[in-house]
Design an enzyme around this catalytic site. Structure first.
Site, mmCIF file in Angstrom:
data_model
loop_
_atom_site.group_PDB
_atom_site.id
_atom_site.type_symbol
_atom_site.label_atom_id
_atom_site.label_comp_id
_atom_site.label_asym_id
_atom_site.label_seq_id
_atom_site.Cartn_x
_atom_site.Cartn_y
_atom_site.Cartn_z
ATOM 1 N N ASP A 21 -4.343 6.676 5.154
ATOM 2 C CA ASP A 21 -3.271 5.692 5.678
ATOM 3 C C ASP A 21 -4.056 4.436 6.287
ATOM 4 O O ASP A 21 -3.418 3.214 6.013
ATOM 5 C CB ASP A 21 -2.668 6.374 6.716
ATOM 6 C CG ASP A 21 -1.316 5.733 7.034
ATOM 7 O OD1 ASP A 21 -0.712 5.281 6.181
ATOM 8 O OD2 ASP A 21 -0.757 5.790 8.548
ATOM 9 N N LYS A 57 0.744 -1.156 0.154
ATOM 10 C CA LYS A 57 0.177 -0.105 0.028
ATOM 11 C C LYS A 57 0.892 1.267 0.098
ATOM 12 O O LYS A 57 1.999 0.935 0.322
ATOM 13 C CB LYS A 57 -0.804 -0.090 1.067
ATOM 14 C CG LYS A 57 -0.377 0.194 2.530
ATOM 15 C CD LYS A 57 -1.362 0.157 3.557
ATOM 16 C CE LYS A 57 -1.810 1.983 3.759
ATOM 17 N NZ LYS A 57 -0.687 2.419 4.915
ATOM 18 N N LYS A 67 -2.060 -10.666 9.879
ATOM 19 C CA LYS A 67 -2.104 -10.949 11.247
ATOM 20 C C LYS A 67 -2.842 -12.137 11.695
ATOM 21 O O LYS A 67 -4.141 -12.194 11.295
ATOM 22 C CB LYS A 67 -2.596 -9.615 11.968
ATOM 23 C CG LYS A 67 -1.685 -8.327 11.804
ATOM 24 C CD LYS A 67 -2.135 -7.125 12.463
ATOM 25 C CE LYS A 67 -1.592 -5.845 12.179
ATOM 26 N NZ LYS A 67 -0.171 -5.723 12.770
ATOM 27 N N GLU A 102 -2.608 4.538 18.005
ATOM 28 C CA GLU A 102 -1.077 4.059 17.953
ATOM 29 C C GLU A 102 -0.676 4.887 18.923
ATOM 30 O O GLU A 102 -1.132 6.227 19.029
ATOM 31 C CB GLU A 102 -0.598 4.329 16.587
ATOM 32 C CG GLU A 102 -1.126 3.419 15.496
ATOM 33 C CD GLU A 102 -0.401 3.404 14.256
ATOM 34 O OE1 GLU A 102 0.644 2.960 14.188
ATOM 35 O OE2 GLU A 102 -0.937 4.156 13.464
ATOM 36 N N HIS A 122 -6.502 -0.926 6.175
ATOM 37 C CA HIS A 122 -6.533 -1.794 7.318
ATOM 38 C C HIS A 122 -8.003 -1.876 7.859
ATOM 39 O O HIS A 122 -8.628 -3.152 8.215
ATOM 40 C CB HIS A 122 -5.462 -1.435 8.151
ATOM 41 C CG HIS A 122 -4.295 -1.198 7.715
ATOM 42 N ND1 HIS A 122 -3.515 -1.916 6.640
ATOM 43 C CD2 HIS A 122 -3.237 -0.147 7.911
ATOM 44 C CE1 HIS A 122 -2.582 -1.594 6.263
ATOM 45 N NE2 HIS A 122 -2.044 -0.503 6.985
ATOM 46 N N LYS A 129 -2.672 8.618 15.728
ATOM 47 C CA LYS A 129 -1.363 8.748 16.204
ATOM 48 C C LYS A 129 -1.195 9.450 17.465
ATOM 49 O O LYS A 129 -2.285 10.187 17.716
ATOM 50 C CB LYS A 129 -0.381 9.493 15.279
ATOM 51 C CG LYS A 129 -0.346 8.959 13.747
ATOM 52 C CD LYS A 129 0.441 7.607 13.338
ATOM 53 C CE LYS A 129 0.509 7.094 12.186
ATOM 54 N NZ LYS A 129 0.945 5.725 12.168
ATOM 55 N N HIS A 136 -1.219 -5.500 5.022
ATOM 56 C CA HIS A 136 -0.144 -6.435 5.846
ATOM 57 C C HIS A 136 -1.283 -6.764 7.321
ATOM 58 O O HIS A 136 -0.648 -7.534 7.953
ATOM 59 C CB HIS A 136 1.018 -5.651 6.412
ATOM 60 C CG HIS A 136 0.783 -4.542 7.495
ATOM 61 N ND1 HIS A 136 0.573 -3.306 7.115
ATOM 62 C CD2 HIS A 136 0.812 -4.642 8.814
ATOM 63 C CE1 HIS A 136 0.243 -2.553 8.177
ATOM 64 N NE2 HIS A 136 0.743 -3.391 9.292
HETATM 65 C C1 BG6 Z 1 0.830 1.293 8.051
HETATM 66 C C2 BG6 Z 1 0.626 2.762 8.145
HETATM 67 O O1 BG6 Z 1 0.158 0.878 6.934
HETATM 68 O O2 BG6 Z 1 0.354 0.674 9.180
HETATM 69 C C3 BG6 Z 1 1.247 3.254 9.412
HETATM 70 O O3 BG6 Z 1 1.300 3.425 6.846
HETATM 71 C C4 BG6 Z 1 0.821 2.536 10.687
HETATM 72 O O4 BG6 Z 1 1.097 4.619 9.495
HETATM 73 C C5 BG6 Z 1 0.647 1.020 10.290
HETATM 74 O O5 BG6 Z 1 1.624 2.873 11.505
HETATM 75 C C6 BG6 Z 1 0.255 0.298 11.575
HETATM 76 O O6 BG6 Z 1 0.524 -1.089 11.284
HETATM 77 P P1 BG6 Z 1 0.941 -2.018 12.530
HETATM 78 O O7 BG6 Z 1 0.934 -3.502 11.978
HETATM 79 O O8 BG6 Z 1 2.025 -1.450 13.111
HETATM 80 O O9 BG6 Z 1 -0.559 -1.903 13.391
#
Ligand code: BG6
Length: 503
Positions: free
Chosen positions: A240, A153, A187, A221, A245, A345, A183
């Site tokens: 993002d 992505k 998980k 996060e 996600h 964030k 990604h």
């Molecule tokens: C990414 C985003 O795709 O996913 C990031 O660009 C984000 O900003 C991240 O921090 C979060 O992934 P994970 O696996 O750390 O929760």
């Protein structure tokens, strides 16, 4: 894992000197090697703009792995010792043809014609590289060999750009050759959503608007934007995290049971529910969304620079670092059930969780007793990360002579039962790429359905040009995010991580 080993292949990584390759791709291949799923018939061919040769890439990876200092380094080192012999590198400009001639030459020498091209590069190169690969005949699947593309992505920046990118890709290669990564789908807990739903009668039987009041999906996060200012200012929290996600989580929760567990059956159901997300008018989009931006402050004892003071971020930036949305999936099953999504964030805790809140019991059976208050509703909490697990919040009788109830949590933690700690999350994605299983990858229609649902928010924010609401680091976003849900008589679920810490 009792899965079969992957077939012989060359993994060609564009962007081989980048962060993704050393932090995730190579460690994941090492883990697959350790578990015997990848054998010594897998070659890695790195491609990058940085000058250098095979030794340069290998020594960079050596240094990175040596710096990891994890407890099972000896086993990892053993797998890496054999793998590093099969790592090579080509340096050059993706715009020029030389690189592609060289890749062709190397693949002709490889023990097998199978190749997976992994695009770990900035998105402006996606279309270009795929066109070049196709024009050089590198995507032709002849003599039974596979040729596949894995794309990281972000896939587009809005609906129109995602459609254009899909059109460009599908003009050159077949959908069955395209592996669009998210990604989150790597998980374990995300993959478990389908099992939790479709292997358990007591969950799936209640999975509809008769019994479910609402669903919350949170990806909080603690990290700030840090050194990613340039990317993030152009992107924002919505682009993002939401159409990719969080929508993947939503699709797993809301999809209908597939006819089988094959990739197309599952992806079809996911696309169907994503395309049922209500497309809001401008007014609805404004009323069903909240944007936030973090100010300066402290978080876990460290000082946080305000987003707008971050390097490479415009001081008058209108980009959001937090977003909360209220959405509907207009299907028979979910009619009237709101889905509240939030992500940001510099928040209180790192925590990704899905909370399914059931309706109140219809009748206060206990009204003559101590149970005077409302019984709390049942909740199913899927803790995606960290502290992966699943819990059910139910009411029981509190011990004693009088009749009173107390809420308790039936709790399952992956770490108590299984050893999942060493995985990067990319193992299953890479394994599936090699064996040709597209289940955990996004199909063109699913991606476009996701963008279609978020487009009204992008449009209304661009048109109104308001500033996002401020929030202090270490909080759960701006106060307006609480109002978004409280005006419906509901509350955000307190983060699971906090509850576990408190125990
Ligand atoms: C990414 C985003 O795709 O996913 C990031 O660009 C984000 O900003 C991240 O921090 C979060 O992934 P994970 O696996 O750390 O929760």
């Amino acid at each position: 894992m009792d899965a079969a080993p992957t077939p012989p292949a060359t993994l060609v990584i564009f962007g081989a000197t980048g962060d993704l390759t050393r932090r995730l791709l190579v460690p994941a291949i090492i883990n697959l090697t350790r578990s015997g799923l990848v054998g010594d018939d897998l070659d890695i061919l790195g491609v990058g703009i940085e000058p250098g040769d095979d030794a340069m890439l290998v020594s960079r990876l050596d240094n990175f792995l040596a710096g990891l200092g994890d407890p099972d380094a000896p086993e990892r080192d053993e797998a890496w010792r054999s793998l590093r012999e099969r790592v090579s590198y080509i340096s050059g400009d993706f715009n020029k043809d030389d690189i592609f001639h060289e890749i062709e030459r190397r693949l002709l020498r490889a023990p097998s014609g199978n190749a997976a091209f992994y695009l770990a590069v900035p998105p402006q190169f996606f279309g270009l590289i795929i066109e070049k690969l196709a024009d050089h005949g590198l995507m032709r699947e002849s003599d039974g060999a596979f040729r596949r593309i894995a794309i990281e992505k972000p896939f587009g920046t809005d609906l129109a750009s995602a459609q254009a990118l899909n059109a460009c890709i599908l003009g050159k290669v077949h959908e069955s050759q395209v592996y669009r990564l998210d990604h989150f789908l790597g998980k374990e807990t995300v993959q478990n959503i389908l099992t939790a739903r479709f292997a358990n009668m007591m969950i799936e039987a209640l999975w509809n608007n008769n019994y479910i009041d609402h669903v919350q999906i949170t990806a909080a996060e603690t990290v700030d934007v840090g050194s990613r200012g340039k990317f993030y200012d152009a992107t924002g929290a919505l682009r993002d995290m939401i159409p990719n996600h969080l929508f993947q989580l939503l699709a797993m929760i809301a999809m209908e049971p597939p006819n089988g567990f094959g990739a197309e059956a599952i992806r079809t159901e996911k696309s169907k529910v994503l395309s049922a997300l209500r497309i809001y008018t401008a007014e609805e989009a404004a009323n069903h969304s909240v944007r936030g931006v973090y100010t300066a402050g402290t978080l876990d004892g460290s000082s946080i620079t305000a987003f707008r003071q971050t390097k490479d971020v415009a001081p008058d930036s209108k980009t959001e670092t937090f977003v909360a949305l209220k959405l509907y999936a207009d299907t028979w099953r979910w009619a009237g059930v709101p889905f509240y999504l939030r992500t940001g964030k510099a928040m209180t805790a790192r925590d990704t969780e899905i909370v399914v809140t059931f309706r109140q019991v219809p009748f206060a059976q206990f009204r003559e007793t101590e149970v005077k208050r409302h019984l709390p509703p049942n909740k199913l909490v899927i803790q995606v990360q960290p502290d992966e697990g699943l819990s059910m919040e139910i009411s029981i009788k509190s011990p004693g002579l009088s009749v009173d109830t107390v809420p308790v949590s039936l709790d399952f933690r992956y770490a108590d039962k299984f050893d999942i700690g060493k995985m990067t999350g990319y193992e299953s994605l890479l394994y599936d790429l090699f064996i040709g299983d597209q289940t955990l990858f996004q199909r063109a229609d699913g991606i476009e359905a996701g963008w279609a649902a978020v487009q009204p928010f992008l449009d209304v924010w661009a048109r109104e040009g308001d500033d996002p609401d401020s929030y202090a680091p270490g909080t759960m976003g701006p106060a307006s995010a609480d109002l978004l849900i409280e005006r419906d008589g509901r509350l955000w679920h307190e983060l699971g991580v906090l509850l576990h810490k408190a125990k």
